[in-house]
Design a protein around this motif. Structure first.
Motif, PDB file in Angstrom:
ATOM      1  N   PHE A 197       0.836  -1.206   0.000  1.00 10.85           N
ATOM      2  CA  PHE A 197       0.000   0.000   0.000  1.00 10.85           C
ATOM      3  C   PHE A 197       0.871   1.256   0.000  1.00 10.85           C
ATOM      4  CE2 PHE A 197      -2.003   3.380   2.521  1.00 10.85           C
ATOM      5  CZ  PHE A 197      -3.220   3.546   1.870  1.00 10.85           C
ATOM      6  N   ILE A 198       1.890   1.285   0.850  1.00 13.24           N
ATOM      7  CA  ILE A 198       2.786   2.446   0.938  1.00 13.24           C
ATOM      8  C   ILE A 198       3.511   2.667  -0.382  1.00 13.24           C
ATOM      9  CG2 ILE A 198       4.913   3.290   2.023  1.00 13.24           C
ATOM     10  CD1 ILE A 198       3.909   1.822   4.607  1.00 13.24           C
ATOM     11  N   ILE A 199       4.001   1.585  -0.974  1.00 15.75           N
ATOM     12  CA  ILE A 199       4.720   1.688  -2.246  1.00 15.75           C
ATOM     13  C   ILE A 199       3.806   2.198  -3.345  1.00 15.75           C
ATOM     14  CG2 ILE A 199       5.795   0.323  -4.082  1.00 15.75           C
ATOM     15  CD1 ILE A 199       6.992  -1.442  -1.829  1.00 15.75           C
ATOM     16  N   GLU A 200       2.638   1.599  -3.495  1.00 15.48           N
ATOM     17  CA  GLU A 200       1.750   1.986  -4.581  1.00 15.48           C
ATOM     18  C   GLU A 200       1.212   3.399  -4.395  1.00 15.48           C
ATOM     19  OE1 GLU A 200      -1.076  -1.227  -4.877  1.00 15.48           O
ATOM     20  OE2 GLU A 200       0.283  -2.369  -6.203  1.00 15.48           O
ATOM     21  N   LYS A 201       0.977   3.783  -3.159  1.00 13.49           N
ATOM     22  CA  LYS A 201       0.500   5.134  -2.886  1.00 13.49           C
ATOM     23  C   LYS A 201       1.573   6.161  -3.252  1.00 13.49           C
ATOM     24  CE  LYS A 201      -1.460   8.005   0.805  1.00 13.49           C
ATOM     25  NZ  LYS A 201      -2.705   8.311   0.052  1.00 13.49           N
ATOM     26  N   SER A 202       2.819   5.841  -2.920  1.00 18.12           N
ATOM     27  CA  SER A 202       3.913   6.763  -3.218  1.00 18.12           C
ATOM     28  C   SER A 202       4.159   6.876  -4.720  1.00 18.12           C
ATOM     29  CB  SER A 202       5.190   6.301  -2.516  1.00 18.12           C
ATOM     30  OG  SER A 202       6.254   7.181  -2.786  1.00 18.12           O
ATOM     31  N   LEU A 203       4.093   5.757  -5.434  1.00 23.55           N
ATOM     32  CA  LEU A 203       4.314   5.796  -6.884  1.00 23.55           C
ATOM     33  C   LEU A 203       3.197   6.553  -7.592  1.00 23.55           C
ATOM     34  CD1 LEU A 203       5.628   2.180  -7.634  1.00 23.55           C
ATOM     35  CD2 LEU A 203       6.933   4.278  -7.226  1.00 23.55           C
ATOM     36  N   ALA A 204       1.991   6.456  -7.063  1.00 20.90           N
ATOM     37  CA  ALA A 204       0.856   7.161  -7.665  1.00 20.90           C
ATOM     38  C   ALA A 204       0.879   8.656  -7.350  1.00 20.90           C
ATOM     39  CB  ALA A 204      -0.460   6.555  -7.169  1.00 20.90           C
ATOM     40  N   ASP A 205       1.567   9.020  -6.256  1.00 13.74           N
ATOM     41  CA  ASP A 205       1.626  10.414  -5.814  1.00 13.74           C
ATOM     42  C   ASP A 205       3.072  10.736  -5.430  1.00 13.74           C
ATOM     43  OD1 ASP A 205       1.130  12.949  -4.824  1.00 13.74           O
ATOM     44  OD2 ASP A 205       0.308  12.246  -2.914  1.00 13.74           O
ATOM     45  N   PRO A 206       3.959  10.888  -6.432  1.00  9.70           N
ATOM     46  CA  PRO A 206       5.390  11.062  -6.155  1.00  9.70           C
ATOM     47  C   PRO A 206       5.708  12.257  -5.258  1.00  9.70           C
ATOM     48  CG  PRO A 206       5.013  10.639  -8.487  1.00  9.70           C
ATOM     49  CD  PRO A 206       3.673  10.872  -7.873  1.00  9.70           C
ATOM     50  N   ALA A 207       4.905  13.299  -5.317  1.00 14.40           N
ATOM     51  CA  ALA A 207       5.164  14.485  -4.501  1.00 14.40           C
ATOM     52  C   ALA A 207       4.628  14.334  -3.085  1.00 14.40           C
ATOM     53  CB  ALA A 207       4.538  15.717  -5.157  1.00 14.40           C
ATOM     54  N   ASN A 208       3.920  13.211  -2.821  1.00 10.10           N
ATOM     55  CA  ASN A 208       3.322  12.985  -1.502  1.00 10.10           C
ATOM     56  C   ASN A 208       2.538  14.210  -1.047  1.00 10.10           C
ATOM     57  OD1 ASN A 208       4.096  10.291  -0.197  1.00 10.10           O
ATOM     58  ND2 ASN A 208       6.021  10.972  -1.101  1.00 10.10           N
ATOM     59  N   THR A 209       1.602  14.618  -1.884  1.00  7.61           N
ATOM     60  CA  THR A 209       0.839  15.835  -1.592  1.00  7.61           C
ATOM     61  C   THR A 209      -0.047  15.685  -0.366  1.00  7.61           C
ATOM     62  OG1 THR A 209      -0.868  15.090  -3.154  1.00  7.61           O
ATOM     63  CG2 THR A 209       0.838  16.558  -4.000  1.00  7.61           C
ATOM     64  N   GLN A 210      -0.279  14.427   0.074  1.00  7.22           N
ATOM     65  CA  GLN A 210      -1.120  14.233   1.249  1.00  7.22           C
ATOM     66  C   GLN A 210      -0.307  14.013   2.517  1.00  7.22           C
ATOM     67  OE1 GLN A 210      -4.376  11.440   0.602  1.00  7.22           O
ATOM     68  NE2 GLN A 210      -4.234  11.732  -1.593  1.00  7.22           N
ATOM     69  N   MET A 211       1.019  14.220   2.447  1.00  5.30           N
ATOM     70  CA  MET A 211       1.840  14.034   3.633  1.00  5.30           C
ATOM     71  C   MET A 211       1.450  15.059   4.695  1.00  5.30           C
ATOM     72  SD  MET A 211       5.507  15.494   2.257  1.00  5.30           S
ATOM     73  CE  MET A 211       6.385  15.128   3.761  1.00  5.30           C
ATOM     74  N   THR A 212       1.566  14.683   5.947  1.00  4.55           N
ATOM     75  CA  THR A 212       1.162  15.542   7.051  1.00  4.55           C
ATOM     76  C   THR A 212       2.321  15.726   8.025  1.00  4.55           C
ATOM     77  OG1 THR A 212       0.421  13.757   8.519  1.00  4.55           O
ATOM     78  CG2 THR A 212      -1.160  14.564   6.868  1.00  4.55           C
ATOM     79  N   ASP A 213       2.157  16.663   8.936  1.00  2.00           N
ATOM     80  CA  ASP A 213       3.177  16.876   9.967  1.00  2.00           C
ATOM     81  C   ASP A 213       3.283  15.680  10.904  1.00  2.00           C
ATOM     82  OD1 ASP A 213       3.750  19.373   8.966  1.00  2.00           O
ATOM     83  OD2 ASP A 213       2.380  20.420  10.330  1.00  2.00           O
ATOM     84  N   ASN A 214       2.231  14.840  10.935  1.00  2.00           N
ATOM     85  CA  ASN A 214       2.224  13.713  11.861  1.00  2.00           C
ATOM     86  C   ASN A 214       3.214  12.624  11.487  1.00  2.00           C
ATOM     87  OD1 ASN A 214       0.213  14.794  13.528  1.00  2.00           O
ATOM     88  ND2 ASN A 214      -1.424  14.003  12.232  1.00  2.00           N
ATOM     89  N   ASN A 215       3.496  12.466  10.187  1.00  2.00           N
ATOM     90  CA  ASN A 215       4.402  11.380   9.810  1.00  2.00           C
ATOM     91  C   ASN A 215       5.512  11.801   8.848  1.00  2.00           C
ATOM     92  OD1 ASN A 215       2.713  11.610   7.493  1.00  2.00           O
ATOM     93  ND2 ASN A 215       3.154   9.484   6.944  1.00  2.00           N
ATOM     94  N   SER A 216       5.748  13.102   8.713  1.00  2.00           N
ATOM     95  CA  SER A 216       6.861  13.559   7.889  1.00  2.00           C
ATOM     96  C   SER A 216       8.106  13.694   8.763  1.00  2.00           C
ATOM     97  CB  SER A 216       6.531  14.894   7.217  1.00  2.00           C
ATOM     98  OG  SER A 216       6.268  15.893   8.189  1.00  2.00           O
ATOM     99  N   LEU A 217       9.248  13.337   8.189  1.00  2.00           N
ATOM    100  CA  LEU A 217      10.515  13.381   8.908  1.00  2.00           C
ATOM    101  C   LEU A 217      11.351  14.554   8.420  1.00  2.00           C
ATOM    102  CD1 LEU A 217      11.369   9.571   8.863  1.00  2.00           C
ATOM    103  CD2 LEU A 217      10.560  10.900  10.807  1.00  2.00           C
ATOM    104  N   LYS A 218      12.107  15.144   9.325  1.00  4.73           N
ATOM    105  CA  LYS A 218      12.933  16.286   8.978  1.00  4.73           C
ATOM    106  C   LYS A 218      14.203  15.828   8.250  1.00  4.73           C
ATOM    107  CE  LYS A 218      11.429  19.255  12.811  1.00  4.73           C
ATOM    108  NZ  LYS A 218      11.865  20.005  14.016  1.00  4.73           N
ATOM    109  N   THR A 219      14.475  16.469   7.129  1.00  3.26           N
ATOM    110  CA  THR A 219      15.717  16.242   6.399  1.00  3.26           C
ATOM    111  C   THR A 219      16.289  17.599   6.020  1.00  3.26           C
ATOM    112  OG1 THR A 219      14.626  16.114   4.236  1.00  3.26           O
ATOM    113  CG2 THR A 219      14.849  14.058   5.487  1.00  3.26           C
ATOM    114  N   THR A 220      17.417  17.587   5.350  1.00  5.72           N
ATOM    115  CA  THR A 220      18.059  18.845   4.959  1.00  5.72           C
ATOM    116  C   THR A 220      17.619  19.316   3.582  1.00  5.72           C
ATOM    117  OG1 THR A 220      19.935  17.616   4.058  1.00  5.72           O
ATOM    118  CG2 THR A 220      20.090  18.339   6.362  1.00  5.72           C
ATOM    119  N   ASN A 221      16.585  18.691   3.018  1.00  7.20           N
ATOM    120  CA  ASN A 221      16.125  19.052   1.676  1.00  7.20           C
ATOM    121  C   ASN A 221      14.616  18.894   1.611  1.00  7.20           C
ATOM    122  OD1 ASN A 221      15.561  16.141   0.743  1.00  7.20           O
ATOM    123  ND2 ASN A 221      17.661  16.068   1.492  1.00  7.20           N
TER     124      ASN A 221
END
Length: 320
Positions: free
Chosen positions: A213-237
């Motif tokens: 599910f995670i893989i197919e959802k990500s491939l269908a939405d490469p920009a992860n437009t539905q990502m939230t503050d609840n599960n996004s991780l901090k990176t330098t980019n």
């Protein structure tokens, strides 16, 4: 889809591979699975390709997705200093090889899914923990965090990352349940300590289903437009990096788990392994057995994943 899997022949990787092939064949979709291995002679299904780490270092092949599951079992033996080094190296070295491949690839993967465990949260008793929760520092946390932070470096090359923090995986083929079957079948199974510690588990079927599910959802939405503050991780980019708890929505106390397993096997569960004996037998590793974690799959449910086996009873009785 062309997918590379480290740890592909393991308890989770093999089940994932079988289910992905079954689904894609049923849908007449193209699929190539490659297992990354240190042993080129390793037994494998005929329709799965094999690639050694040395071959990965020189290949010009490209992959749509990389699933990184390689790592020695954290509960397989006592945590001596040597064992701790082995646990870390078995995760770091494969991940470093994958990162080196990503760095020099002209056609970057669309997603890196990298393993971790709910041990990242450390010991927090029965406090509900979601992907946005903090952690308590202990060896399990440090092991998971070092692995996660290394995998997140893939975002520096523009590759989105999904970290999957796995709970206790339920299936008789292996994992904790596989180890418990013999003593329970002999009628000497029982609760651990006072039995009040919370066990955050997931059926293997749902682990596999959630990973797909995670893989197919990500491939269908490469920009992860539905990502939230609840599960996004901090990176330098700005490349997306998400974390998911791969646990069922209904964690249970060890006492409840013990009774359910005994009922499923039609065996008594009168015995108790006291806390002091567990500490004597397993040393520092006994924290995995004595100290509970109540980890919930908020990100998966928010994303729309529907668990096939949300209760322990279903996970035990509906084995595939």
């Amino acid at each position: 889809m062309n997918i590379l899997i480290s740890g592909g022949s393991g308890f989770l990787g093999s089940a994932f591979s079988r289910e992905l092939m079954t689904r894609y064949r049923a849908q007449n979709k193209e699929l190539q699975i490659t297992w990354l291995t240190r042993d080129s002679s390793q037994a494998h299904p005929d329709d799965i390709a094999m690639m050694t780490y040395d071959e990965l270092a020189g290949t010009d092949k490209s992959f749509d997705v990389i699933l990184n599951l390689a790592g020695a079992g954290i509960a397989d033996s006592r945590w001596s200093d040597e064992r701790k080094e082995t646990l870390l190296a078995s995760r770091v070295k494969p991940t470093e090889s994958i990162l080196a491949f990503i760095a020099r690839s002209s056609a970057k993967p669309k997603l890196l899914v990298s393993g971790s465990a709910i041990g990242w949260y450390g010991t927090q008793g029965d406090k509900p923990l979601t992907e946005s929760s903090g952690f308590e520092t202990d060896f399990a946390h440090k092991l998971c965090d070092d692995w996660e932070q290394l995998a997140l470096k893939a975002t520096q090359y523009g590759v989105p990352v999904a970290i999957v923090r796995t709970g206790i995986v339920i299936h008789p083929d292996g994992g904790m349940l596989g180890k418990l079957l013999t003593p329970f079948k002999m009628g000497v199974g029982g609760q651990l300590g006072d039995g009040k510690q919370i066990m955050s588990w997931v059926s293997r079927e749902d682990w596999v289903g959630a990973a797909i599910f995670i893989i197919e959802k990500s491939l269908a939405d490469p920009a992860n437009t539905q990502m939230t503050d609840n599960n996004s991780l901090k990176t330098t980019n700005d490349t997306p990096a998400l974390v998911y708890n791969l646990t069922a929505p209904n964690p249970v106390a060890n006492h409840t788990f013990t009774k359910a397993l005994g009922s499923w096997l039609n065996r008594p569960t009168f015995f108790t392994l006291p806390e002091f004996l567990l500490k004597l037998m397993f040393g520092e590793m006994s924290t995995l057995l004595i100290d509970g974690q109540k980890v919930l799959p908020q990100a998966l449910q928010d994303a729309g994943y529907n668990f096939k086996q949300p209760t322990l009873k279903q996970a035990l009785e509906e084995q595939n």
